[in-house]
Design a protein around this motif. Structure first.
Motif, PDB file in Angstrom:
ATOM      1  N   LEU A   3       0.955  -1.372  -0.060  1.00  0.00           N
ATOM      2  CA  LEU A   3      -0.007   0.129   0.174  1.00  0.00           C
ATOM      3  C   LEU A   3       1.112   1.164   0.118  1.00  0.00           C
ATOM      4  O   LEU A   3       0.474   2.270  -0.727  1.00  0.00           O
ATOM      5  N   ARG A   4       1.915   1.321   0.528  1.00  0.00           N
ATOM      6  CA  ARG A   4       2.866   2.513   0.620  1.00  0.00           C
ATOM      7  C   ARG A   4       3.262   2.835  -0.758  1.00  0.00           C
ATOM      8  O   ARG A   4       3.419   4.168  -1.024  1.00  0.00           O
ATOM      9  N   GLN A   5       3.725   1.832  -1.238  1.00  0.00           N
ATOM     10  CA  GLN A   5       4.269   2.252  -2.846  1.00  0.00           C
ATOM     11  C   GLN A   5       2.969   2.545  -3.699  1.00  0.00           C
ATOM     12  O   GLN A   5       3.201   3.704  -4.441  1.00  0.00           O
ATOM     13  N   GLN A   6       1.730   1.865  -3.549  1.00  0.00           N
ATOM     14  CA  GLN A   6       0.592   2.563  -4.027  1.00  0.00           C
ATOM     15  C   GLN A   6       0.303   3.958  -3.695  1.00  0.00           C
ATOM     16  O   GLN A   6      -0.067   4.771  -4.741  1.00  0.00           O
ATOM     17  N   LEU A   7       0.390   4.252  -2.412  1.00  0.00           N
ATOM     18  CA  LEU A   7       0.260   5.691  -2.028  1.00  0.00           C
ATOM     19  C   LEU A   7       1.065   6.760  -2.817  1.00  0.00           C
ATOM     20  O   LEU A   7       0.637   7.805  -3.077  1.00  0.00           O
ATOM     21  N   LEU A   8       2.456   6.132  -2.791  1.00  0.00           N
ATOM     22  CA  LEU A   8       3.211   7.269  -3.226  1.00  0.00           C
ATOM     23  C   LEU A   8       3.787   7.151  -4.850  1.00  0.00           C
ATOM     24  O   LEU A   8       4.537   8.074  -5.488  1.00  0.00           O
ATOM     25  N   SER A   9       2.866   6.232  -5.304  1.00  0.00           N
ATOM     26  CA  SER A   9       3.266   6.143  -6.842  1.00  0.00           C
ATOM     27  C   SER A   9       2.090   7.050  -7.494  1.00  0.00           C
ATOM     28  O   SER A   9       1.189   7.298  -7.194  1.00  0.00           O
ATOM     29  N   GLU A 101       9.516  14.011  12.777  1.00  0.00           N
ATOM     30  CA  GLU A 101       8.521  13.966  13.813  1.00  0.00           C
ATOM     31  C   GLU A 101       7.219  13.347  13.609  1.00  0.00           C
ATOM     32  O   GLU A 101       6.457  12.435  14.050  1.00  0.00           O
ATOM     33  N   VAL A 102       6.542  13.831  12.177  1.00  0.00           N
ATOM     34  CA  VAL A 102       5.549  13.611  11.633  1.00  0.00           C
ATOM     35  C   VAL A 102       5.350  11.827  11.312  1.00  0.00           C
ATOM     36  O   VAL A 102       4.372  11.020  11.632  1.00  0.00           O
ATOM     37  N   THR A 103       6.371  11.197  10.826  1.00  0.00           N
ATOM     38  CA  THR A 103       6.565   9.888  10.463  1.00  0.00           C
ATOM     39  C   THR A 103       6.736   9.224  11.753  1.00  0.00           C
ATOM     40  O   THR A 103       5.912   8.118  12.026  1.00  0.00           O
ATOM     41  N   GLU A 104       7.458   9.500  12.898  1.00  0.00           N
ATOM     42  CA  GLU A 104       7.256   8.919  14.010  1.00  0.00           C
ATOM     43  C   GLU A 104       5.748   8.653  14.652  1.00  0.00           C
ATOM     44  O   GLU A 104       5.444   7.821  15.323  1.00  0.00           O
ATOM     45  N   PHE A 105       5.429   9.800  14.784  1.00  0.00           N
ATOM     46  CA  PHE A 105       3.886  10.222  15.263  1.00  0.00           C
ATOM     47  C   PHE A 105       2.937   9.186  14.614  1.00  0.00           C
ATOM     48  O   PHE A 105       2.086   8.328  15.131  1.00  0.00           O
ATOM     49  N   CYS A 106       2.870   9.193  13.119  1.00  0.00           N
ATOM     50  CA  CYS A 106       2.058   8.176  12.416  1.00  0.00           C
ATOM     51  C   CYS A 106       2.418   6.921  12.449  1.00  0.00           C
ATOM     52  O   CYS A 106       1.526   6.049  12.322  1.00  0.00           O
ATOM     53  N   ALA A 107       3.652   6.532  12.596  1.00  0.00           N
ATOM     54  CA  ALA A 107       4.132   5.376  12.630  1.00  0.00           C
ATOM     55  C   ALA A 107       3.391   4.383  14.212  1.00  0.00           C
ATOM     56  O   ALA A 107       2.927   3.556  13.936  1.00  0.00           O
ATOM     57  N   ARG A 108       3.408   5.371  15.134  1.00  0.00           N
ATOM     58  CA  ARG A 108       2.883   4.614  16.401  1.00  0.00           C
ATOM     59  C   ARG A 108       1.264   4.677  16.239  1.00  0.00           C
ATOM     60  O   ARG A 108       0.790   3.913  16.745  1.00  0.00           O
ATOM     61  N   LEU A 109       0.741   5.763  15.247  1.00  0.00           N
ATOM     62  CA  LEU A 109      -0.755   5.624  15.149  1.00  0.00           C
ATOM     63  C   LEU A 109      -1.039   4.319  14.456  1.00  0.00           C
ATOM     64  O   LEU A 109      -1.997   3.380  14.768  1.00  0.00           O
ATOM     65  N   GLY A 110      -0.185   4.084  13.242  1.00  0.00           N
ATOM     66  CA  GLY A 110      -0.517   2.856  12.533  1.00  0.00           C
ATOM     67  C   GLY A 110      -0.472   1.474  13.439  1.00  0.00           C
ATOM     68  O   GLY A 110      -1.266   0.492  13.237  1.00  0.00           O
ATOM     69  N   ARG A 111       0.906   1.389  14.408  1.00  0.00           N
ATOM     70  CA  ARG A 111       0.733   0.390  15.228  1.00  0.00           C
ATOM     71  C   ARG A 111      -0.584   0.022  16.172  1.00  0.00           C
ATOM     72  O   ARG A 111      -1.039  -0.920  16.199  1.00  0.00           O
ATOM     73  N   VAL A 118      -8.472  -1.317  11.196  1.00  0.00           N
ATOM     74  CA  VAL A 118      -8.292  -0.719  10.268  1.00  0.00           C
ATOM     75  C   VAL A 118      -7.471  -1.493   9.086  1.00  0.00           C
ATOM     76  O   VAL A 118      -6.276  -2.168   9.398  1.00  0.00           O
ATOM     77  N   GLN A 119      -7.926  -1.482   7.798  1.00  0.00           N
ATOM     78  CA  GLN A 119      -7.392  -2.289   6.690  1.00  0.00           C
ATOM     79  C   GLN A 119      -7.043  -1.215   5.594  1.00  0.00           C
ATOM     80  O   GLN A 119      -7.397  -0.042   5.809  1.00  0.00           O
ATOM     81  N   PRO A 120      -6.339  -1.503   4.780  1.00  0.00           N
ATOM     82  CA  PRO A 120      -5.524  -0.523   3.906  1.00  0.00           C
ATOM     83  C   PRO A 120      -6.859   0.032   3.016  1.00  0.00           C
ATOM     84  O   PRO A 120      -6.412   1.122   2.828  1.00  0.00           O
ATOM     85  N   VAL A 121      -7.795  -0.770   2.704  1.00  0.00           N
ATOM     86  CA  VAL A 121      -8.702  -0.108   2.066  1.00  0.00           C
ATOM     87  C   VAL A 121      -9.341   1.024   2.562  1.00  0.00           C
ATOM     88  O   VAL A 121      -9.895   2.171   1.988  1.00  0.00           O
ATOM     89  N   HIS A 122      -9.343   1.121   3.897  1.00  0.00           N
ATOM     90  CA  HIS A 122      -9.929   2.161   4.671  1.00  0.00           C
ATOM     91  C   HIS A 122      -9.223   3.280   4.449  1.00  0.00           C
ATOM     92  O   HIS A 122      -9.723   4.409   4.513  1.00  0.00           O
ATOM     93  N   PHE A 123      -7.872   3.313   4.201  1.00  0.00           N
ATOM     94  CA  PHE A 123      -7.003   4.580   4.191  1.00  0.00           C
ATOM     95  C   PHE A 123      -7.481   5.169   2.737  1.00  0.00           C
ATOM     96  O   PHE A 123      -7.644   6.359   2.567  1.00  0.00           O
ATOM     97  N   GLU A 124      -7.836   4.249   1.747  1.00  0.00           N
ATOM     98  CA  GLU A 124      -7.944   4.789   0.638  1.00  0.00           C
ATOM     99  C   GLU A 124      -9.570   5.204   0.319  1.00  0.00           C
ATOM    100  O   GLU A 124      -9.600   6.646   0.013  1.00  0.00           O
ATOM    101  N   GLY A 164       4.301   1.744  10.067  1.00  0.00           N
ATOM    102  CA  GLY A 164       4.054   1.569  11.677  1.00  0.00           C
ATOM    103  C   GLY A 164       3.344   0.138  11.865  1.00  0.00           C
ATOM    104  O   GLY A 164       3.631  -0.717  12.712  1.00  0.00           O
ATOM    105  N   ALA A 165       2.234  -0.024  11.179  1.00  0.00           N
ATOM    106  CA  ALA A 165       1.463  -1.280  11.240  1.00  0.00           C
ATOM    107  C   ALA A 165       2.054  -2.572  10.839  1.00  0.00           C
ATOM    108  O   ALA A 165       2.048  -3.675  11.482  1.00  0.00           O
ATOM    109  N   ALA A 166       3.008  -2.212   9.850  1.00  0.00           N
ATOM    110  CA  ALA A 166       3.711  -3.574   9.237  1.00  0.00           C
ATOM    111  C   ALA A 166       4.716  -3.855  10.290  1.00  0.00           C
ATOM    112  O   ALA A 166       5.148  -5.100  10.275  1.00  0.00           O
ATOM    113  N   GLY A 167       5.228  -2.991  10.735  1.00  0.00           N
ATOM    114  CA  GLY A 167       6.548  -3.505  11.807  1.00  0.00           C
ATOM    115  C   GLY A 167       6.071  -4.047  13.141  1.00  0.00           C
ATOM    116  O   GLY A 167       6.770  -4.608  13.811  1.00  0.00           O
ATOM    117  N   ALA A 168       4.608  -4.087  13.213  1.00  0.00           N
ATOM    118  CA  ALA A 168       4.186  -4.429  14.530  1.00  0.00           C
ATOM    119  C   ALA A 168       3.548  -5.949  14.262  1.00  0.00           C
ATOM    120  O   ALA A 168       2.597  -6.335  14.928  1.00  0.00           O
TER     121      ALA A 168
END
Length: 421
Positions: A3-9, A101-111, A118-124, A164-168
């Motif tokens: 999903l991350r690649q999809q988001l940034l492509s 700072e934003v990356t660390e904040f949001c990684a904790r949110l994802g975890r 929450v599933q990838p489709v929900h972000f979309e 963050g979710a993937a790392g957890a």
């Protein structure tokens, strides 16, 4: 493709929907992200979408109109959810020029958000809804530039949440616990002990979010009032803040043997390993839970560090854990305790905890940990900065929203919740 690649492509750009102009071409989505530039654009156009209550209302309307099933993922009352999303928007906008700072904040949110299902489709879906909400809020004044900046900001945040979710993935999304003790310390305060079915990893000074079966889908943060124990038991100090909420359920309607769910441990109020610096602890109300856990951890370390504790309460009766305080003072010669009572017998000469801290000495060489009501945390953090304690050595609980920092003042972090119930 992740999903991350999809988001940034470039191909990941969502269709803006029928009748909606497409904001920008493919090329901009392939370029490195410039948060500072988007921060300027978003800030310049803020009058079009603030107050955020309207924008957030349109966002949820768009989500639930197109995907009615998503409503079942949220608690019955959306008010808490809306407030936290507004705070998260403000946090992202204020900190967008500092991507780390934003990356660390949001990684904790994802975890943490794994516990919500929450599933990838929900972000979309959320991105589509935000684009629609921006258009509805701004109306004829909507601009492509504004939408592009908002959606780039969202994609940057979501990419960090996905990572963050993937790392957890090796840990459970939440832990099942059982209440092993429930002690009322007043009409609106209880101390709970909870044992989890599986080991719960955390450090002294961290907090977790708790869900009671009495309020499904509704999670609230509570500090853990002890360092990790061999028996795995956790302790929480809960003050009832009003009827019908999680605090009411935990204080008045929870009993020994009842189940609870705990999200992953969060927070940066943890001790460092620098024995050369003494510690300053400032606590108010049930913020004492965090200070107590840190003192518990300090007492276990072979290299003793001096600690100064200021503990604030409105009245003497509000010092609900005096037996523990007395025991700590007796058994920890390196600890000095200064109670700060606001009213009645024993009231302090100082007007507030922050004033008491300022009057009692030079703290510029210490590491400070501040926990308690948001106003106390804010006043103390700014006061310590004015007393030449570097902001990077002031750790504090999350507070409600963010405040524009004065020159050299610490930035106060928002609650770590975007889609929290």
């Amino acid at each position: 493709m992740r999903l991350r690649q999809q988001l940034l492509s470039p191909s990941g750009r969502p269709d803006p929907g029928p009748g909606r102009p497409r904001a920008g071409g493919h090329q901009e989505w392939a370029q490195p992200y410039d948060g500072a530039a988007d921060q300027q654009v978003i800030t310049r156009h803020l009058p079009l979408v603030t107050p955020f209550a309207g924008l957030i209302g349109h966002l949820y309307d768009a989500m639930f109109e197109r995907h009615p099933y998503l409503r079942s993922l949220f608690p019955d009352s959306m008010e808490f959810q809306r407030v936290h999303l507004e705070r998260a928007f403000w946090y992202l906008i204020e900190h967008l020029d500092r991507p780390r700072e934003v990356t660390e904040f949001c990684a904790r949110l994802g975890r943490d958000h794994r516990k919500l299902g929450v599933q990838p489709v929900h972000f979309e879906v959320f991105e589509h809804a935000l684009a629609e909400a921006l258009h509805r809020s701004a109306g004829e004044r909507w601009t492509e530039e504004m939408e592009r900046a908002w959606l780039r900001m969202l994609r940057f945040a979501v990419a960090a949440m996905v990572d963050g979710a993937a790392g957890a993935l090796a840990e459970p999304p939440y832990w099942n616990g059982t209440v092993t003790a429930h002690e009322r310390r007043g009409p609106d305060l209880a101390v709970l002990r909870v044992h989890t079915a599986e080991p719960f990893p955390y450090q002294a000074g961290q907090y977790t979010r708790i869900q009671s079966p009495l309020l499904p889908l509704t999670w609230r943060p509570y500090s853990i009032a002890c360092a990790p124990r061999e028996d795995g038991e956790l302790e929480f100090h809960v003050r009832r803040t009003g009827p019908g909420g999680v605090s009411d359920a935990l204080v008045a309607r929870t009993r020994v043997g009842d189940p609870l769910r705990l999200g992953p441990a969060q927070g940066t109020m943890t001790l460092d390993h620098d024995p050369s610096r003494d510690v300053l602890l400032v606590a108010g109300g049930t913020g004492w839970a965090t200070a107590r856990a840190l003192i518990d951890e300090l007492s276990r370390r072979s290299l003793r560090r001096g600690a100064h504790l200021f503990i604030g309460a409105r009245t003497l009766d509000d010092l609900y854990d005096t037996a523990t305080l007395s025991r700590l003072e007796k058994n920890c010669p390196w600890l000095r305790v200064v109670p700060v009572i606001g009213e009645g017998p024993g009231a302090a000469a100082d007007a507030s905890v922050a004033d008491a801290v300022a009057r009692h000495g030079d703290w510029s060489g210490r590491i400070a940990y501040v926990s308690g009501p948001p106003m106390m945390v804010t006043a103390t953090a700014y006061g310590l900065t004015a007393l030449n304690l570097p902001p990077e050595r002031i750790h504090h609980d999350p507070v409600d929203g963010t405040l524009p920092p004065a020159s050299g003042a610490p930035r106060l972090s928002a609650p770590e919740a975007i889609t929290q119930g």
